[in-house]
Design an enzyme around this catalytic site. Structure first.
Site, PDB file in Angstrom:
ATOM      1  CG  ASP A  36       1.298  -5.373 -30.537  1.00 50.20           C
ATOM      2  OD1 ASP A  36       1.498  -4.187 -30.878  1.00 50.20           O
ATOM      3  OD2 ASP A  36       2.199  -6.115 -30.112  1.00 50.20           O
ATOM      4  CG  HIS A  53      -2.370   3.739 -35.030  1.00 49.03           C
ATOM      5  ND1 HIS A  53      -2.062   2.600 -34.317  1.00 49.03           N
ATOM      6  CD2 HIS A  53      -1.321   4.592 -34.831  1.00 49.03           C
ATOM      7  CE1 HIS A  53      -0.893   2.767 -33.707  1.00 49.03           C
ATOM      8  NE2 HIS A  53      -0.424   3.958 -34.009  1.00 49.03           N
ATOM      9  CG  LEU A 147     -20.653  -6.080 -27.975  1.00 49.62           C
ATOM     10  CD1 LEU A 147     -20.025  -7.287 -27.278  1.00 49.62           C
ATOM     11  CD2 LEU A 147     -20.071  -5.940 -29.391  1.00 49.62           C
TER      12      LEU A 147
HETATM   13  C1  FPP Z   1      -0.760  -1.208 -31.036  1.00 50.71           C
HETATM   14  O1  FPP Z   1      -0.022  -1.288 -32.251  1.00 50.71           O
HETATM   15  C2  FPP Z   1      -1.968  -0.409 -31.203  1.00 50.71           C
HETATM   16  C3  FPP Z   1      -2.260   0.733 -30.537  1.00 50.71           C
HETATM   17  C4  FPP Z   1      -1.348   1.326 -29.547  1.00 50.71           C
HETATM   18  C5  FPP Z   1      -3.471   1.530 -30.796  1.00 50.71           C
HETATM   19  C6  FPP Z   1      -4.730   0.783 -31.095  1.00 50.71           C
HETATM   20  C7  FPP Z   1      -5.638   1.674 -31.852  1.00 50.71           C
HETATM   21  C8  FPP Z   1      -6.445   1.290 -32.858  1.00 50.71           C
HETATM   22  C9  FPP Z   1      -6.651  -0.103 -33.268  1.00 50.71           C
HETATM   23  C10 FPP Z   1      -7.192   2.282 -33.675  1.00 50.71           C
HETATM   24  C11 FPP Z   1      -8.327   3.027 -33.078  1.00 50.71           C
HETATM   25  C12 FPP Z   1      -9.103   2.351 -32.024  1.00 50.71           C
HETATM   26  C13 FPP Z   1     -10.459   2.378 -31.927  1.00 50.71           C
HETATM   27  C14 FPP Z   1     -11.079   1.763 -30.726  1.00 50.71           C
HETATM   28  C15 FPP Z   1     -11.329   2.934 -32.959  1.00 50.71           C
HETATM   29  P1  FPP Z   1       1.458  -0.701 -32.302  1.00 50.71           P
HETATM   30  O2  FPP Z   1       1.386   0.682 -32.823  1.00 50.71           O
HETATM   31  O3  FPP Z   1       2.104  -0.859 -30.963  1.00 50.71           O
HETATM   32  O4  FPP Z   1       2.123  -1.669 -33.354  1.00 50.71           O
HETATM   33  P2  FPP Z   1       3.662  -2.106 -33.429  1.00 50.71           P
HETATM   34  O5  FPP Z   1       3.941  -2.926 -32.197  1.00 50.71           O
HETATM   35  O6  FPP Z   1       3.741  -2.901 -34.677  1.00 50.71           O
HETATM   36  O7  FPP Z   1       4.482  -0.838 -33.494  1.00 50.71           O
END
Ligand code: FPP
Length: 261
Positions: A36, A53, A147
């Site tokens: 997050d 992201h 893994l």
């Molecule tokens: C939450 O942060 C994150 C996500 C909803 C997406 C996670 C995706 C990645 C880490 C990138 C790609 C993944 C892989 C497996 C290669 P948020 O956007 O909710 O953050 P915020 O709460 O600060 O808005």
């Protein structure tokens, strides 16, 4: 047994000090992560959310490598929840594209490092080109025995439980099946996986956000204020060291206490 960490931790570094505190005979078998803070990371830098992201994908690489090097067997990453469809269309589309590109680029590394990829969630509703890529890489890595990386995509914990009940009903198992916790869990998306020992959540939120609701009944939680794109092997090692200091009682009492009952 101390794995070969050459090239992974620099001699004299904070990471090396942390790695030396780890008891490699008591590693968590399964680590789950709620990644997050990507959006906040980008906002702090006046960048579009997708850049958060993108930077988050680098942190994914780092944690996958850390798990592989330490000898952890399962890593589950919450990469797209069922609720994430509520985000702006453009962000959603770019997230799936980022995942697709990541898989296209990383497939050889996964094979080289004996990493098996599996997906949990309502896979049928994933956009077709991302789904094809996921299926390709899952098939390519199916015999890898290092893994296992589990991507939770279009995943919701409550939906998973409802889907398990639907599967039991559809199979006509109601009444015939001796229903208990073990038999029920064989109908979850995670049927082939052990429950997580450690759940890491970044960005300092104290929430489970509909993640692995059934499976985390006795999981140790580790929450850090670090935003996911800033999460590095140092933080992962801190989480493992901290996990090993916990006493896991699974509802029982410690042997010491029984003498005084
Ligand atoms: C939450 O942060 C994150 C996500 C909803 C997406 C996670 C995706 C990645 C880490 C990138 C790609 C993944 C892989 C497996 C290669 P948020 O956007 O909710 O953050 P915020 O709460 O600060 O808005």
């Amino acid at each position: 047994m101390f794995p070969d960490l050459k090239g992974f931790v620099k001699p004299g570094s904070e990471e090396e000090k942390l790695a030396r505190q780890i008891d490699f005979s008591r590693l968590p078998r399964h680590v789950a992560v709620i990644m997050d803070g990507n959006g906040r990371w980008a906002e702090k830098r006046s960048l579009p959310r997708i850049e958060g992201h993108r930077a988050g994908a680098k942190a994914v690489q780092e944690v996958v490598e850390a798990c592989g090097r330490l000898g952890i067997k399962y890593l589950t990453l919450y990469a797209f929840s069922k609720e994430n469809w509520k985000r702006p269309k453009r962000e959603v589309a770019r997230l799936w594209k980022l995942l697709e590109d990541y898989l296209r680029k990383e497939d050889k590394q996964l094979i080289k490092n004996k990493i098996r990829l599996i997906v949990i969630g309502q896979i049928e509703a994933i956009p077709p080109s991302a789904r094809r890529e996921l299926e390709r890489v899952a098939d390519l890595t199916k015999d890898c025995d290092g893994l296992t990386v589990v991507l939770a995509l279009n995943y919701g914990g409550r939906t998973e439980i409802v889907d398990a009940v639907k599967k039991i009903c559809a199979a006509g198992e109601i009444g015939r099946l001796e229903l208990d916790e073990d038999s029920f869990s064989r109908y979850l998306y995670t049927a082939s996986l052990p429950d997580p020992d450690l759940l890491i959540r970044t960005s300092g939120e104290f929430r489970i956000s509909n993640f692995l609701l059934w499976q985390i009944a006795y999981t140790e939680l580790w929450i850090t204020p670090v935003l996911w794109p800033d999460f590095r092997r140092k933080h992962f090692l801190q989480a493992v060291v901290d996990y090993q200091k916990r006493e896991r009682r699974f509802g029982a009492v410690h042997a010491r206490t029984t003498q005084h009952a």
